[in-house]
Design an enzyme around this catalytic site. Structure first.
Site, short mmCIF file in Angstrom:
data_model
loop_
_atom_site.label_atom_id
_atom_site.label_comp_id
_atom_site.label_asym_id
_atom_site.label_seq_id
_atom_site.Cartn_x
_atom_site.Cartn_y
_atom_site.Cartn_z
N LYS A 116 61.32 72.60 -56.02
CA LYS A 116 61.26 72.80 -54.57
C LYS A 116 60.91 74.22 -54.22
O LYS A 116 60.23 74.47 -53.23
CB LYS A 116 62.58 72.40 -53.91
CG LYS A 116 62.78 70.90 -53.84
CD LYS A 116 63.80 70.52 -52.79
CE LYS A 116 63.92 69.01 -52.68
NZ LYS A 116 64.96 68.59 -51.74
N LYS A 198 56.13 57.22 -59.08
CA LYS A 198 57.19 56.62 -58.28
C LYS A 198 56.77 56.53 -56.81
O LYS A 198 56.13 57.45 -56.31
CB LYS A 198 58.41 57.53 -58.44
CG LYS A 198 59.69 56.98 -57.89
CD LYS A 198 60.84 57.93 -58.19
CE LYS A 198 61.76 57.97 -56.99
NZ LYS A 198 62.83 58.93 -57.06
N LYS A 201 58.50 59.21 -50.58
CA LYS A 201 58.27 59.57 -49.18
C LYS A 201 57.11 60.53 -49.06
O LYS A 201 56.44 60.59 -48.05
CB LYS A 201 59.49 60.31 -48.61
CG LYS A 201 60.77 59.59 -48.72
CD LYS A 201 61.92 60.47 -48.22
CE LYS A 201 63.23 59.75 -48.44
NZ LYS A 201 64.34 60.15 -47.66
#
Ligand code: TRP
Length: 336
Positions: A116, A198, A201
């Site tokens: 992140k 995967k 979002k």
């Protein structure tokens, strides 16, 4: 009393971005099954969400929408209280204490922090760094035995266990040391556009992601475009990653067994297979979408549910926090 023998489960979901078919199949659908056999508590992790910059009005709306979606998926707040993290101030309080029992080195090793911070170079804030201490507080406040988490959160759960053991060792047993819970029928949902990845979002390709709140038409359209690599056959064992993904989604959403599904599609073309999966998903999600809309239209009921959830949670959380404050040497908090 039977109640007290049941194990305690806590899990949380961040109210950011869209709620995907992956979240549904991988997480919240299992939450529904667990509520019968465990003492479950579910949380909308809005405090975690602000480690990344959010638009306030949107965060507020998404927090309520996420809460309503958990209920719409079938979690019954009478059986499994649901609450909004920021409503239970003990999370912030315990998080501070636990951050004093978490090492800089440990936090530096968290792969999610590294990822992140690489993605958000302009906002590597202290909250992003200490996020695992808050997550440990979420879990340890409720003396949770089991925590259903995906692979991306396992490192954080491991750190929660280390913090719990450290605290228990320094003082005396205070926290239950939580374990991960891996559902028996675990299924990983992959992107429809790139079945090696995967479903997420943040998928750059919107056709790869199904939102629980997509219309039936959108769902079917996206499935029709799903990548299957027309090489072999509609078989779980021999098919491509895309075929496997579609078969998995189909069996989970219809409750059919894999062999049954394979038989059903044997000899069919990819076109009708993909459409059939899309229709099955659209049908299964229709009641969820309707229930969500009804809840979002009944704000006072929603408010009553999250108020009840917060009351229930804070009652439990306070007991743990008081124990912790006593152990670390804080003077008793006066009542006023
Ligand atoms: N960090 C989790 C996520 O991003 C959400 C979360 C917050 C959570 N607190 C939790 C999950 C406690 C399990 C237990 O997905």
């Amino acid at each position: 009393m039977e109640q007290t023998e049941k194990k305690i489960i806590l899990s949380g979901i961040q109210p950011t971005g869209i709620f995907t078919l992956g979240n549904y199949i991988g997480a919240v659908r299992n939450w529904v099954n667990l509520q019968e056999d465990y003492r479950c508590l579910y949380m909308v992790a809005n405090m975690h969400a602000i480690t990344v910059r959010q638009e306030p009005a949107k965060l507020r709306q998404q927090t309520l929408s996420c809460f309503a979606l958990i209920m719409a998926c079938g979690v019954d707040p009478q059986k499994a209280p649901i609450f909004i993290q920021s409503h239970v101030h003990e999370h912030a309080e315990l998080s501070w204490v636990l951050s004093c029992y978490t090492q800089f080195g440990e936090l530096s090793r968290m792969t999610q922090f590294k990822d992140k911070s690489a993605k958000n170079a302009s906002n590597i804030n202290a909250g992003l760094f200490t996020y695992p201490s808050l997550m440990a507080a979420d879990i340890l406040l409720y003396q949770a035995d089991l925590v259903p988490v995906g692979a991306d959160q396992q490192q954080h759960l491991e750190l929660s266990r280390d913090i719990a053991n450290r605290f228990n060792g320094l003082y005396s047993p205070t926290f239950t040391v939580p374990e991960g819970y891996i559902p028996k029928a675990g299924a990983r949902v992959m992107s429809l556009a790139d079945p090696e990845r995967k479903m997420s979002k943040s998928d750059p390709n919107p056709n790869g992601v199904i939102s629980i709140l997509d219309s039936a038409d959108d769902i079917i359209r996206k499935f029709k475009r799903a990548v299957t690599d027309s090489d072999c056959c509609i078989s779980f064992e021999h098919g491509s990653a895309g075929v496997k993904n579609l078969l998995t989604i189909y069996t989970v959403m219809t409750g059919k067994r894999m062999e049954e599904a394979e038989k059903e599609f044997a000899g069919q073309g990819y076109g009708s297979f993909k459409e059939a999966v899309g229709v099955a998903v659209a049908e299964a999600l229709a009641p969820v979408r309707e229930k969500h809309a009804a809840l979002m239209n009944d704000k006072s009921y929603l408010e009553q549910c999250y108020t009840d959830g917060a009351k229930f949670a804070s009652h439990l959380a306070r007991k743990t926090l008081e124990k912790v404050y006593r152990k670390v040497g804080f003077v008793n908090t006066p009542r006023f």
